[in-house]
Design an enzyme around this catalytic site. Structure first.
Site, short mmCIF file in Angstrom:
data_model
loop_
_atom_site.label_atom_id
_atom_site.label_comp_id
_atom_site.label_asym_id
_atom_site.label_seq_id
_atom_site.Cartn_x
_atom_site.Cartn_y
_atom_site.Cartn_z
N CYS A 159 0.78 -1.24 0.00
CA CYS A 159 0.00 0.00 0.00
C CYS A 159 0.82 1.30 0.00
O CYS A 159 0.75 2.09 -0.94
CB CYS A 159 -0.94 -0.02 1.20
SG CYS A 159 -2.11 -1.39 1.19
N HIS B 225 -2.77 6.85 3.57
CA HIS B 225 -1.75 5.88 3.98
C HIS B 225 -0.31 6.32 3.68
O HIS B 225 0.53 5.53 3.30
CB HIS B 225 -2.02 4.51 3.33
CG HIS B 225 -1.59 3.37 4.20
ND1 HIS B 225 -1.80 2.04 3.88
CD2 HIS B 225 -0.95 3.35 5.42
CE1 HIS B 225 -1.32 1.26 4.83
NE2 HIS B 225 -0.80 2.04 5.78
#
Length: 480
Positions: free
Chosen positions: A86, A136
């Site tokens: 991610c 993120h």
């Protein structure tokens, strides 16, 4: 790395009647109303692998809107997530740089501001910029407020660093006030993106990034109407899923496909909104994902790994004003750091000197390829769901149009012919009959490592170099 415009085109014809009709009906109005530079709507899911769409040959998934988009878009069939996890993907997307340059080779570390970001580049060119959904890139405080100076230049902001609680999901705007997405967050985020588009359809061009959390696990939390569409026992599994894992794989796939079906409806809503606002023709619409999901292929789960299910992602790009209403397929690999320069090139914006990726905008428009183009794939330091104790390892490799070649710290590890062996069932590494091929791919990998200043050391060395605090598995411990 030079940011020259190189690439290959082939074709995938057949225009979807509904989507094409909407585009053509509004084309003349688009030309008169739209800004000189195109809008950008960049939509990306979390952990949606390339194989799981109807247009990609999966007969079990329900992706009619995505399939219609594919018929009117450039389909980068071999799009690669170069560091398939991610935060590293997102840092490369935002900066156009490789992980060992921007330093985000683990999840839950803070992206620095050393580079000109994609939002800053668009803003300097006169665009409104926006980010909605999962971020993120803000370190290990996944639920904390992210102030403006840590947003990499995005002006409009409705985001949270990370959550996968899709039915009880929160976000922040410009104030340190935690707000809640109503219902299933991807649908609510899509409604917010639609509202943003409607409010800015006749103003300055915009660059809007919409980041969904699904179909990332937990797999069985999509709205019930989507979960009801899939019976695990009726689902096919890939031939590289071991027999012992096939029941578990089917159970997971049912939930995974339910998330995908929900997101597909969201894609249809976004396409419709662009058409309704008469800006579809002069808008670049991208759909992609940050990485794939093994889903028990080769007996493995999740991401970070060098196999096709982990590294290959969907990548569809539609821009009717420049490319026309038809679709085609590009077989040349495109890598994560290439996205920023390619989009800037399509929009007529100078690529910042800090970018390491390649501008493939000419490929999008149909230029012929350069031989032996390849995407660098890597795991600088395994962690989390692919830690060393379950087989995680440092690796570097190349994914070409046909082959995957990978080394770990001990030497050559994997070699696959992805055309003859699409499920990567036969490892050809170190076979005498493949010696010349392996040597050629080894040279290509060496060139990529030299271009990116990657000295391929132990992941622990890079963790020490960047002074990251990790546990004994090499994983950053995040707080909620």
């Amino acid at each position: 790395m030079a940011r020259t415009e190189i690439g290959r085109r082939e074709f995938l014809k057949a225009v979807g009647a509904g989507a094409a009709g909407s585009l053509l009906a509004s084309a003349a109005q688009d030309r008169s109303r739209g800004p000189t530079r195109p809008n950008l709507l960049f939509v990306f899911a979390d952990q949606w692998r390339a194989q799981d769409a109807g247009y990609a040959g999966n007969a079990d998934v329900r992706t009619p809107h995505l399939d219609a988009l594919a018929r009117t878009a450039v389909n980068f069939r071999n799009a690669v997530s170069g560091c398939p996890v991610c935060s590293p993907y997102r840092a490369s997307l935002v900066t156009g740089r490789y992980p060992l340059t921007h330093g985000v080779f683990l999840n839950d570390v803070l992206l620095n501001d050393d580079a000109v970001s994609i939002a800053q580049a668009y803003s300097r060119a006169g665009y409104d910029t926006a980010y909605i959904g999962k971020w993120h890139l803000d370190g290990n405080h996944r639920s904390a407020f992210i102030p403006r100076d840590r947003r990499q230049g995005f002006a409009f902001w409705k985001a949270l660093d990370c959550t996968h609680n899709y039915n009880n999901s929160f976000y922040y705007g410009d104030e340190d006030v935690k707000l809640r997405w109503e219902g299933y967050d991807a649908i609510a985020q899509t409604r917010e993106a639609q509202r943003y588009i409607r409010e800015r359809a006749t103003g300055k061009p915009f660059a809007l990034f919409l980041s969904w959390g699904p179909p990332h696990a937990p797999y069985h939390t999509a709205p019930e109407k989507y979960r009801a569409l899939f019976d695990p026992e009726s689902l096919a599994v890939r031939p590289n899923v071991p027999e012992a894992d096939r029941h578990k794989a089917r159970e997971v796939l049912a939930g995974y496909y339910a998330h995908i079906a929900a997101l597909d409806d969201c894609i249809g809503d976004l396409v419709a909104t662009l058409s309704e606002q008469r800006i579809a023709e002069n808008s670049v619409f991208v759909f992609t994902s940050d990485h794939g999901d093994m889903l028990y292929s080769h007996g493995h789960q999740k991401k970070q790994q060098p196999w096709e299910e982990s590294i290959r992602v969907p990548f569809l790009l539609r821009y009717p004003a420049a490319l026309g209403p038809g679709g085609r397929t590009v077989d040349m690999p495109i890598n994560t750091p290439d996205i920023m320069p390619t989009l800037l090139g399509l929009c007529g914006i100078d690529v910042p000197a800090t970018v390491e990726g390649t501008d493939f905008s000419a490929v999008v428009k149909g230029q012929s390829p350069v031989p032996d183009s390849a995407a660098l794939i890597s795991c600088p330091s395994p962690f989390g769901q692919w830690s060393r104790k379950i087989g995680g390892r440092e690796y570097r490799g190349v994914r070409t149009e046909r082959y995957t070649y990978v080394r770990d710290l001990d030497g050559p590890w994997l070699l696959y012919d992805n055309i003859a062996d699409p499920y990567q069932l036969t490892n050809l590494v170190n076979r005498p009959e493949c010696a010349r091929l392996q040597q050629r791919l080894e040279r290509l990998l060496a060139e990529k490592l030299a271009e990116t200043h990657d000295d391929f050391r132990s992941g622990w060395d890079y963790i020490k170099q960047w002074a990251y605090e990790v546990d004994d598995s090499g994983t950053v411990v995040y707080t909620n």
